[in-house]
Design an enzyme around this catalytic site. Sequence first.
Site, PDB file in Angstrom:
ATOM      1  CE  LYS A   1    -109.686 -18.574 -31.341  1.00 37.40           C
ATOM      2  NZ  LYS A   1    -110.403 -19.766 -30.806  1.00 37.40           N
TER       3      LYS A   1
HETATM    4  O1  LIG Z   1    -111.494 -22.976 -31.517  1.00 41.29           O
HETATM    5  C1  LIG Z   1    -110.990 -24.086 -31.755  1.00 41.29           C
HETATM    6  C2  LIG Z   1    -111.359 -25.297 -31.047  1.00 41.29           C
HETATM    7  O2  LIG Z   1    -110.320 -25.717 -30.198  1.00 41.29           O
HETATM    8  C3  LIG Z   1    -111.809 -26.368 -31.968  1.00 41.29           C
HETATM    9  O3  LIG Z   1    -112.046 -27.537 -31.250  1.00 41.29           O
HETATM   10  P1  LIG Z   1    -113.052 -28.654 -31.810  1.00 41.29           P
HETATM   11  O4  LIG Z   1    -112.474 -29.218 -33.069  1.00 41.29           O
HETATM   12  O5  LIG Z   1    -113.124 -29.666 -30.710  1.00 41.29           O
HETATM   13  O6  LIG Z   1    -114.363 -27.953 -32.066  1.00 41.29           O
END
Ligand SMILES: O=C[C@H](O)COP(=O)(O)O
Length: 214
Positions: free
Chosen positions: A83
């Site tokens: 990523k």
């Molecule tokens: O890495 C990305 C995540 O899916 C962000 O999710 P979240 O907004 O629940 O922390």
Amino acid sequence: MELYVDTANIGQIKEAVSLGILEGVTTNPSIVAREGRPFKELIQEIGSIVPGKVWCEVVATEAEGMVHEAREISTWVPRAVVKLPMGAEGIKAASRLAQEGIETNMTLVYSVPQAILAAKAGVNYVSPYLGRVDDTGWSGADFIRGIVNAYRMLGFDTKVIAASIRGPRQVLDVLQLGVDAVTMAYPVLMSMMRHPMTDIGLQQFLKDWEDAGL
Ligand SMILES: O=C[C@H](O)COP(=O)(O)O
């Protein structure tokens, strides 16, 4: 449709993998930090449990460092997806890694122009954050629809993975928009399996069975 659980917690990963329905596990630096364990050791343990892809984010802020970390991460687990954070440095790193055949995801994407540039750079996946856009008062669904439509119109084969999903209803919403993949926290994944009528129905079946004394 590809399905991922967004966690670095070993207990959650073992339970989620045992369902037999996942393409892999996604993580981010916050999720990894929560486990309080050395990065490489944790990712390698995750890789030993997960038969599919393990997504792991670089923490370098310049392209050179990102490329270096990506090469390193891709040796830790057999099916790594690296990523990269959206931005000029992330785009530079993505272009270089595309030539090396390292699978990449552009994360922290919050606009359609960003998603278009990530696709041009050759990333395999782009991850718009549904819940976090909704949190700002704008529509995460409209935003994701914009990416899906732009990719179709421009002929990009970059996959869209909807992230930051807060509940089962949102999973359905984004799938209907035509995303290729979804990732969600473990509690959201587990809640997708539950329905009060299922519980009531099962209790009744078991009671009727017991009462019949067969
Ligand atoms: O890495 C990305 C995540 O899916 C962000 O999710 P979240 O907004 O629940 O922390």
